[in-house]
Design a protein around this motif. Sequence first.
Motif, PDB file in Angstrom:
ATOM      1  N   CYS A  16      40.983  32.285  17.045  1.00 42.21           N
ATOM      2  CA  CYS A  16      40.701  33.898  16.534  1.00 42.21           C
ATOM      3  C   CYS A  16      39.810  33.791  15.447  1.00 42.21           C
ATOM      4  O   CYS A  16      38.901  34.384  15.212  1.00 42.21           O
ATOM      5  N   THR A  17      40.118  32.653  14.558  1.00 46.70           N
ATOM      6  CA  THR A  17      39.166  32.381  13.473  1.00 46.70           C
ATOM      7  C   THR A  17      37.896  32.133  14.048  1.00 46.70           C
ATOM      8  O   THR A  17      36.857  32.711  13.327  1.00 46.70           O
ATOM      9  N   LYS A  18      37.592  31.462  14.933  1.00 41.66           N
ATOM     10  CA  LYS A  18      36.362  30.929  15.360  1.00 41.66           C
ATOM     11  C   LYS A  18      35.404  32.424  15.967  1.00 41.66           C
ATOM     12  O   LYS A  18      34.535  32.479  15.634  1.00 41.66           O
ATOM     13  N   GLN A  19      36.393  33.252  16.566  1.00 40.88           N
ATOM     14  CA  GLN A  19      35.884  34.420  17.006  1.00 40.88           C
ATOM     15  C   GLN A  19      35.393  35.290  16.097  1.00 40.88           C
ATOM     16  O   GLN A  19      34.325  35.951  15.935  1.00 40.88           O
ATOM     17  N   LEU A  20      36.170  35.607  14.976  1.00 44.27           N
ATOM     18  CA  LEU A  20      36.052  36.274  13.865  1.00 44.27           C
ATOM     19  C   LEU A  20      34.698  35.876  13.080  1.00 44.27           C
ATOM     20  O   LEU A  20      33.709  36.913  12.837  1.00 44.27           O
ATOM     21  N   LEU A  21      34.557  34.603  12.871  1.00 41.93           N
ATOM     22  CA  LEU A  21      33.428  34.102  12.074  1.00 41.93           C
ATOM     23  C   LEU A  21      32.221  34.298  13.042  1.00 41.93           C
ATOM     24  O   LEU A  21      31.114  34.579  12.416  1.00 41.93           O
ATOM     25  N   SER A  22      32.423  34.082  14.201  1.00 38.08           N
ATOM     26  CA  SER A  22      31.308  34.284  15.353  1.00 38.08           C
ATOM     27  C   SER A  22      30.834  35.766  15.078  1.00 38.08           C
ATOM     28  O   SER A  22      29.543  35.836  15.101  1.00 38.08           O
ATOM     29  N   GLY A  26      27.337  37.291  13.678  1.00 37.62           N
ATOM     30  CA  GLY A  26      26.411  37.804  14.686  1.00 37.62           C
ATOM     31  C   GLY A  26      26.030  36.960  15.864  1.00 37.62           C
ATOM     32  O   GLY A  26      24.977  37.261  16.813  1.00 37.62           O
ATOM     33  N   ARG A  27      27.001  35.869  16.014  1.00 35.73           N
ATOM     34  CA  ARG A  27      26.631  34.963  17.363  1.00 35.73           C
ATOM     35  C   ARG A  27      27.483  35.358  18.575  1.00 35.73           C
ATOM     36  O   ARG A  27      27.365  35.210  19.453  1.00 35.73           O
ATOM     37  N   GLY A  28      28.644  36.156  18.268  1.00 30.31           N
ATOM     38  CA  GLY A  28      29.588  36.299  19.250  1.00 30.31           C
ATOM     39  C   GLY A  28      29.529  37.780  19.435  1.00 30.31           C
ATOM     40  O   GLY A  28      29.197  38.574  18.864  1.00 30.31           O
ATOM     41  N   SER A  29      29.936  38.027  20.902  1.00 27.35           N
ATOM     42  CA  SER A  29      30.090  39.431  21.250  1.00 27.35           C
ATOM     43  C   SER A  29      31.470  39.763  20.883  1.00 27.35           C
ATOM     44  O   SER A  29      32.401  39.273  21.039  1.00 27.35           O
ATOM     45  N   GLU A 139      44.091  45.953  16.839  1.00 29.88           N
ATOM     46  CA  GLU A 139      42.681  45.226  16.533  1.00 29.88           C
ATOM     47  C   GLU A 139      42.965  43.700  16.467  1.00 29.88           C
ATOM     48  O   GLU A 139      41.972  42.943  16.728  1.00 29.88           O
ATOM     49  N   THR A 140      44.277  43.249  16.348  1.00 25.39           N
ATOM     50  CA  THR A 140      44.685  41.679  16.502  1.00 25.39           C
ATOM     51  C   THR A 140      44.543  41.435  17.827  1.00 25.39           C
ATOM     52  O   THR A 140      43.829  40.459  18.243  1.00 25.39           O
ATOM     53  N   ALA A 141      44.891  42.343  18.727  1.00 21.21           N
ATOM     54  CA  ALA A 141      44.904  42.011  20.233  1.00 21.21           C
ATOM     55  C   ALA A 141      43.793  41.900  20.719  1.00 21.21           C
ATOM     56  O   ALA A 141      43.223  41.292  21.800  1.00 21.21           O
ATOM     57  N   ARG A 142      42.714  42.797  20.153  1.00 20.29           N
ATOM     58  CA  ARG A 142      41.014  42.876  20.607  1.00 20.29           C
ATOM     59  C   ARG A 142      40.582  41.584  20.210  1.00 20.29           C
ATOM     60  O   ARG A 142      39.858  41.129  21.086  1.00 20.29           O
ATOM     61  N   ALA A 147      38.732  36.485  21.719  1.00 13.82           N
ATOM     62  CA  ALA A 147      38.579  34.884  21.698  1.00 13.82           C
ATOM     63  C   ALA A 147      38.767  34.074  23.045  1.00 13.82           C
ATOM     64  O   ALA A 147      38.166  33.246  23.126  1.00 13.82           O
ATOM     65  N   TYR A 148      39.821  34.705  23.619  1.00 16.41           N
ATOM     66  CA  TYR A 148      40.263  34.031  24.969  1.00 16.41           C
ATOM     67  C   TYR A 148      38.931  34.210  25.957  1.00 16.41           C
ATOM     68  O   TYR A 148      39.093  33.449  27.047  1.00 16.41           O
ATOM     69  N   ARG A 149      38.525  35.595  25.868  1.00 15.68           N
ATOM     70  CA  ARG A 149      37.296  35.899  26.778  1.00 15.68           C
ATOM     71  C   ARG A 149      36.255  34.686  26.823  1.00 15.68           C
ATOM     72  O   ARG A 149      35.456  34.357  27.662  1.00 15.68           O
ATOM     73  N   THR A 150      35.969  34.535  25.289  1.00 10.98           N
ATOM     74  CA  THR A 150      34.674  33.660  25.207  1.00 10.98           C
ATOM     75  C   THR A 150      35.281  32.178  25.570  1.00 10.98           C
ATOM     76  O   THR A 150      34.272  31.645  25.992  1.00 10.98           O
TER      77      THR A 150
END
Length: 251
Positions: A16-22, A26-29, A139-142, A147-150
């Motif tokens: 989740c931290t990786k996804q949030l930073l991404s 602007g690197r993650g969808s 929002e946490t679930a999103r 994160a798991y989709r990525t």
Amino acid sequence: EKFDIVKKWGINTYKCTKQLLSERFGRGSRTVDLELETQIELLRETKRKYESILHLARALTAHLYSLVQTQHALGDAFADLSQKSPELQEEFGYNAETQKLLCKNGETLLGAVNFFVSSINTLVNKTMEDTLMTVKQYETARLEYDAYRTDLEELSMGPRDAGAVSRLDAAQSQFQSHKDKYEKLRADVAIKLKFLEENKIKVMHKQLLLFHNAISAYFAGNQQQLEQTLKQFNIKLKTPGAEKPSWLEEQ
């Protein structure tokens, strides 16, 4: 068992931290429900505005309380001087009666405004806050879902050896679990927002009518209409001398 729980928590936090930073860089969808997020932002803005009304209404209650206390003391002073000043007995007397009446009307108005404050407080700090707690869970679930989709997408693009297939199956299972959780909370938020809007309109229609009628009657000096307003909304005043908190202490 405890180790597994801590391990799962650590992995989840890392993803989740990786996804949030991404997302922030602007690197993650990011999955976006424009209609729902617009409604959520509108709720947060509405809550801020209602909190401002609540703050001002509480300030009004405090000022009215001080005014009533002053009028009560002034009425007592006039009544005392009426007894001790024969030459001004009548003048002090009718001033004492006027302050007594103003004090009574002020206490009646305080009952109405206090009821208004209590209702707005419930709407803002209980009803709206309850919906926003569900929004935070959503929002946490999103974030977890993305994160798991990525993670699943990255594994899908990798090599397909025996170990990779096993990891891919596990990632697919985790992704589906988080997807189900996300969709359930999204539906919960949509329903709560709908019911909140209906409840807000119902509550505010009643409270704004009460506030308008009570304030108008008080400043028009219409004691009968002021008392009728409290009866209309089933507001009961405290009996004199009752061992209950003051109007200020109830805020």
